[in-house]
Design an enzyme around this catalytic site. Structure first.
Site, short mmCIF file in Angstrom:
data_model
loop_
_atom_site.label_atom_id
_atom_site.label_comp_id
_atom_site.label_asym_id
_atom_site.label_seq_id
_atom_site.Cartn_x
_atom_site.Cartn_y
_atom_site.Cartn_z
N ASP A 329 0.85 -1.18 0.00
CA ASP A 329 0.00 0.00 0.00
C ASP A 329 0.89 1.23 0.00
O ASP A 329 2.05 1.18 0.42
CB ASP A 329 -0.89 -0.01 1.25
CG ASP A 329 -1.94 1.09 1.20
OD1 ASP A 329 -2.31 1.52 0.09
OD2 ASP A 329 -2.38 1.53 2.28
N ASP A 645 -3.48 -2.88 5.72
CA ASP A 645 -3.87 -2.37 7.02
C ASP A 645 -5.37 -2.42 7.24
O ASP A 645 -5.84 -2.81 8.29
CB ASP A 645 -3.34 -0.94 7.24
CG ASP A 645 -3.68 -0.01 6.09
OD1 ASP A 645 -4.49 -0.40 5.21
OD2 ASP A 645 -3.14 1.11 6.05
N ASP A 649 -7.95 -5.14 2.87
CA ASP A 649 -6.72 -5.84 2.50
C ASP A 649 -6.69 -7.29 2.99
O ASP A 649 -5.86 -8.08 2.53
CB ASP A 649 -5.50 -5.11 3.08
CG ASP A 649 -5.35 -3.71 2.53
OD1 ASP A 649 -5.66 -3.52 1.34
OD2 ASP A 649 -4.92 -2.81 3.27
#
Length: 910
Positions: A329, A645, A649
């Protein structure tokens, strides 16, 4: 009605399709009917595994079964200590495996905790609070600031409502919601501003919505389903060890049978040869291998803790070491997760803002922009500081104007909106502190930001009267301005200047900067009337971005040198992702692509599998997209590490070969689905973990090389001795002793060896490669043969010179042990010899060899042990022969490698 198109319908159409009255809500009768049809608004729970069966399942592994047979045989031979040791190894591994798998079952519990416990709903024309589990599609719900969204809803009425959706979409900023329909049917979830989803949180305003999906039909339910669908796979190490175990057992048993039959045919008793064969089988199978692997992985875990990585599953250490792709990310991992002003445009000049402060010599031409307290730049920064509700903090405390921006020991933080925080910091870097300004001026009114107005205004009262400070979208603010602040004072804002300002806005936006315009105006009164925001004086533009971490830039270079592809997967817009990726070094060549979630939706799985190896940045992606991306990389034979996070995800994190959760911003769901947690949310920590993982696999190869070459030497000594008609070179108890002395501490010490200097300059090993790849099998065969022949040679010399069978066996016994103790130092590196690796670089290994040496000498020279092990004291010439044969190969190989590596270094320098 398909759930993905509610956003393109207007409120009336949505209510019509759901057969709901927005003024009265549903009736009790209709609610009960829909509860029967759709079920409760809860996430389904996959039936868990019985803990007893989960524990018993740990004993199904092939190597474990072999160890259990070895335990039985050791017990029958009277080797009780050996049997207890092997049994302890089996139980420890079973307990570790059980704990690991049992913890994995907690993911769904964490996900269910995100569901709202209660909801405010309109039914039978009356507002009421009900358990959120009783919501059904068509229910009218009322949401206020602080409420958790209880189901997927389509907004019917909104009043300045903003929803924090980071857990679902990855967006770091709260999203302003609207009630108008959208145009594009394929609008990504993150851009569906007229909808909100289960598990997200309203942080501002209020609104009324209609429930469009409940339970497993919600976006959160889809994620829950994806988590349940993901299958656990064996790691490369587990697959390799499984193959190795089967190969070793097959070969060892075959050779031992040959030894037993040959000995019997040459006149040895059946009982004696059976004991010799069984002892040789126990010695040939490295029963300590699973324990040493566990110790090596555990040591790796401790090393990673020191480098801010917490391992939840032991095999993850090795798996990360062979990672070929790291999907990360952007926000907070590759970037600092702090909006930072980079460019300021004022009085037709651009000022660059760095981490240390302003650089007026860079782009600003003319006089020092800070030369006057009344200058246009100072006035712009004053506006940025005052038209602001964020607060700078120092070590958790709100700061006063006494602190200076460049104070080196300050630990700064921001309370409030990140964008406003960036403006506040930008002003503070120039010494413009709101706390100081508010000692002279006091705020008397505020017109808050609203998504429809796209601006915010405040009014302050000072000695010179009332003054308004305004900020907002550049096109909106510029349309409200009549004049501009310059060094010469206020001047009319001409059409030409408007074009220049808009051009500069586009220029900054093309660099992925989020641009705000700021303006001021002297007003007559302190009330927030509509006239305040008319005929404003344009002060300037401020462009900000969440900048890359410096450590991440370096870590990406290390990744690329190590043959690992860093891939950015983000919910941010394409332009922002592209700019950050270029600055990080992720986007470097013309063949590297960037695509959005919308483009991804149009690709079939086959198309994605074909093109994924050329894509380095995925922008504006949805939860299912991330899962597809990970699967596409895996289809291409890649070992994928995936960071995450938010709840969105979790499926991809669980699907990846190794899932990496963020320790600071990660949700419980993602942490439970992950294999590793990064404490500091830093991409550089992942790369450090890759280094440790490679080191651990190197260590595993080291002790596999050591154990198998030593075991091969033992087998060849017995096999060749029996084959040529010699007496048994070693007795069964001596074979078991060699197994204890050499397979124990020295092999264990190899498992804690340090990493080699060039470990991150190698390409990742192929996920399909054998444990014996890259010449390891050849090295094992050569050295094992040398150990076997050397031992047999010393045995023959002992017999030849009339030392007697007892002494000759003692010589062979000692040669076998010391050959292995010398060889353990060769195994420290596959590329360098003993004169390059540093013998004392691993003190555990040195101590282990010293202890093993003392144990071997004790069975030769202590009388009561001589009787047990059938040994005799040795003379000086016999020790010279033993040490020459044992250590000679290590010395020769060491000098050869030193000479070869020296020539290679000189060739590279030339």
């Amino acid at each position: 009605m398909q759930r993905q198109i509610w956003h393109i319908l207007n409120g009336g159409e949505v209510c019509k399709h759901l057969n709901a009255d927005p003024e009265k809500g549903l009736s009790d009768k209709e609610v009960n009917r829909r509860l029967d049809e759709f079920g409760q608004n809860t996430l389904a729970v996959k039936k868990g595994v019985n803990p007893v069966f989960l524990f018993l399942g740990q004993f199904k592994d092939f190597m474990v079964m072999v160890l259990m047979v070895a335990t039985l045989i050791s017990g029958l031979l009277g080797e009780i200590a050996d049997a207890i040791t092997i049994l302890a190894i089996i139980l420890i591994n079973a307990i570790l495996g059980f704990i690991q798998e049992f913890k994995a079952e907690k993911s769904m519990e964490s996900l269910r905790s995100l569901a709202a416990p209660e909801a405010n709903v309109l039914r039978n024309g009356t507002g009421m609070k009900i358990p959120a589990s009783q919501l059904v599609p068509g229910d009218i719900v009322m949401i206020e600031a602080g409420d958790r969204i209880p189901a997927d809803i389509r907004w019917l009425k909104t009043s300045n409502i903003r929803v924090e959706e980071s857990a679902l979409t990855g967006e770091s900023q709260p999203v302003a919601k609207i009630n108008q329909p959208l145009i594009n049917e394929y609008t990504p979830i993150a851009d569906r501003k007229n909808m909100s989803f289960m598990g997200t949180v309203a942080v501002n305003g209020r609104g009324i919505g209609i429930v469009t999906a409940t339970g497993m039909d919600t976006e959160m339910g889809v994620i829950a389903g994806m988590i349940q669908e993901v299958k656990e796979e064996e790691t490369p190490l587990q697959r390799r060890l499984e193959q190795l175990g089967k190969w070793l057992v097959t070969v060892s048993v075959a050779v031992c049978i040959v030894v037993v039959i040959t000995g019997i045919l040459q006149g040895e008793t059946f009982y004696k040869m059976f004991l010799a064969g069984v002892s040789l089988a126990v010695a040939a199978i490295p029963e300590g291998l699973p324990a040493i692997v566990t110790v090596a992985l555990a040591v790796g875990v401790q090393r990673m803790v020191k480098r801010h990585a917490v391992i939840r599953k032991l095999p993850a250490v090795e798996t990360l070491g062979c990672a070929t792709v790291i999907c990360s990310d952007k926000t907070g991992t590759l970037t600092q997760n702090e909006m930072t002003v980079r460019r300021v445009y004022c009085d037709n000049q651009v000022v660059t803002v760095s981490g240390q402060g302003y650089d007026p010599k860079g782009d600003y031409h003319g006089a020092d922009p800070f030369s006057s307290d009344k200058g246009p730049l100072k006035e712009l920064l004053k506006c940025a500081a005052l038209c602001n509700n964020a607060v700078l903090t120092k070590k958790g405390l709100r700061v006063s104007g006494l602190f200076r921006a460049n104070k080196k020991d300050s630990i700064w933080g921001i309370d409030g909106d990140p964008t406003e925080g960036a403006l506040l910091v930008a002003a503070a870097k120039a010494g413009v502190w709101r706390e100081s300004l508010e000692r002279k001026e006091q705020r008397v009114a505020e017109i808050p930001f609203e998504s429809e107005r796209k601006r915010m205004s405040v009014i302050y009262k000072g000695k010179e009267g009332f003054k308004a400070y305004v900020k907002g979208a550049p096109d909106v603010i510029l349309g409200l301005c009549a004049k501009e602040l310059t060094k010469k004072g206020m001047v009319d804002l001409t059409p030409e200047r408007r074009k220049q300002i808009l051009f500069m806005n586009d220029e900054m936006a093309s660099q992925a900067l989020r641009v705000l315009a700021l303006a001021v105006k002297e007003v007559e009164r302190g009330d927030a009337s509509g006239e305040v925001e008319k005929n404003l004086v344009f002060a300037g533009l401020m462009g900000m971005i969440d900048p890359p971490r410096v450590s991440a830039i370096q870590a990406i270079k290390v990744c690329q040198a190590a043959g690992i592809r860093p891939v950015m997967i983000t919910g941010d817009h394409k332009l922002t992702a592209q700019a950050v990726a270029r600055e990080l070094g992720i986007l470097r060549g013309p063949n590297q692509m960037i695509i959005t979630g919308t483009e991804l939706d149009r690709m079939t799985d086959e198309d994605l599998n074909k093109h994924v190896m050329n894509i380095s940045v995925f922008a504006r992606v949805a939860p299912r997209d991330k899962l597809r991306i990970v699967r596409a990389f895996k289809k291409n034979g890649q070992i994928v590490a995936m960071t995450g996070d938010g709840v969105n995800d979790a499926p991809a994190v669980k699907e990846a070969d190794i899932g990496v959760a963020m320790g600071q911003t990660g949700t419980d769901v993602t942490k439970e689905a992950s294999s590793m947690i990064i404490v500091d949310d830093n991409f550089a920590t992942i790369v450090a973990a890759v280094e440790e993982g490679r080191g651990i696999y190197d260590n595993i190869r080291k002790f596999i090389r050591y154990l198998l070459s030593c075991n091969l030497g033992e087998v060849l000594t017995m096999f060749l001795g029996t084959l040529v008609g010699l007496p048994l070179p070693l007795l069964p108890i001596q074979i078991l002793w060699v197994n204890l002395v050499t397979d124990g501490l020295p092999a264990m010490a190899l498992g804690v060896d340090g990493t080699e200097p060039d470990i991150m300059k190698r390409s990742p090993r192929s996920p399909a490669e054998s444990v014996f790849a890259r010449g390891l099998g050849r090295r094992i065969m050569i050295r094992g043969t040398m150990i076997g022949i050397g031992t047999l040679l010393v045995f023959v010399v002992g017999l030849w010179y009339g030392a007697g069978l007892l002494t000759a066996r003692t010589m062979a016994f000692s040669t076998l042990v010391f050959s292995q103790l010398f060889h353990v130092f060769d195994c420290k590196s596959e590329r360098r010899g003993i004169f390059e690796v540093g013998i004392f670089s691993n003190l555990f290994l040195v101590l282990a060899v010293m202890l093993s040496t003392a144990m071997q000498l004790s069975v030769i020279y202590l009388p009561f042990l001589q009787n047990i092990f059938k040994t005799a004291p040795l003379h000086t010439w016999q020790w010279v022969l033993i040490l020459t044969v044992s250590g000679g190969p290590s010395v020769i190989i060491g000098f050869t490698r030193l000479f070869r590596n020296t020539l290679r270094r000189k060739a590279r320098l030339a």
